[in-house]
Design an enzyme around this catalytic site. Structure first.
Site, mmCIF file in Angstrom:
data_model
loop_
_atom_site.group_PDB
_atom_site.id
_atom_site.type_symbol
_atom_site.label_atom_id
_atom_site.label_comp_id
_atom_site.label_asym_id
_atom_site.label_seq_id
_atom_site.Cartn_x
_atom_site.Cartn_y
_atom_site.Cartn_z
ATOM 1 N N ASP A 119 -4.868 3.266 -0.427
ATOM 2 C CA ASP A 119 -5.531 2.139 -1.076
ATOM 3 C C ASP A 119 -4.495 1.417 -1.927
ATOM 4 O O ASP A 119 -3.604 2.050 -2.496
ATOM 5 C CB ASP A 119 -6.683 2.620 -1.964
ATOM 6 C CG ASP A 119 -7.860 3.152 -1.161
ATOM 7 O OD1 ASP A 119 -8.120 2.618 -0.073
ATOM 8 O OD2 ASP A 119 -8.523 4.093 -1.639
ATOM 9 N N ASP A 137 -11.316 -1.157 4.294
ATOM 10 C CA ASP A 137 -12.515 -1.162 3.456
ATOM 11 C C ASP A 137 -13.108 -2.564 3.376
ATOM 12 O O ASP A 137 -14.333 -2.739 3.409
ATOM 13 C CB ASP A 137 -12.181 -0.677 2.042
ATOM 14 C CG ASP A 137 -11.670 0.752 2.004
ATOM 15 O OD1 ASP A 137 -12.010 1.545 2.898
ATOM 16 O OD2 ASP A 137 -10.915 1.071 1.063
#
Length: 161
Positions: A119, A137
């Protein structure tokens, strides 16, 4: 399956940006891009919002299995829509599923190879930080939103008949 290219593009962009983040960013060191927007390298062994991230390792098998199952289901659903003449013209549904499939595969690659998802996008307001996320995402979220929109539009179409 005319929208499958969108899934492939999502996976490619996701993996490229994750590789760039790992090459250029320092773990947990925010790089300010705009007000309320940083690039910050983080790793997530869990699911959304780090759910089960400290579960001891078994979650990797669970999330890989779930991701594979969901990806197969989405691929079959897309294939079925492209064969069904009545559904074939529903581009919004196909785009939604293609984004979700691409995002699922993007994060699946990370989980299968390393057991954690990269991330790097960090959004915040004042001292309130949204959990870091990535392109996969974002694609899943966009696809889910489009799926909800398609369901609402379909409900309205059926109501008018």
């Amino acid at each position: 399956m005319k929208w499958l290219w969108l899934s492939a593009l999502t996976v490619i962009l996701d993996q490229l940006t994750k590789n760039m983040a790992e090459a250029e960013l320092v773990l947990h060191q925010p790089l300010a891009i705009f007000p309320s927007f940083n690039l910050t390298l983080m790793y997530n062994k869990g699911a959304a919002f780090s759910f089960l991230s400290d579960a001891g390792g078994w979650q990797r098998i669970l999330f890989v299995t779930l991701s594979i199952t969901i990806s197969i289901f989405l691929f079959i659903w897309l294939k079925q829509i492209s064969k069904d003449e009545k559904q074939k013209k529903n581009n919004l549904l196909q785009i939604a599923l293609a984004f979700i499939l691409g995002g699922a595969v993007g994060n699946l690659i990370d989980r299968a190879l390393t057991g954690e998802v990269v991330d790097f996008i960090q959004v915040y307001y004042s001292s309130y930080y949204f959990p870091a996320f990535n392109i996969a995402d974002s694609a899943i979220t966009l696809g889910a939103g489009l799926l909800i929109l398609d369901m609402l539009l379909e409900h309205n179409r059926n109501k008018d008949k």
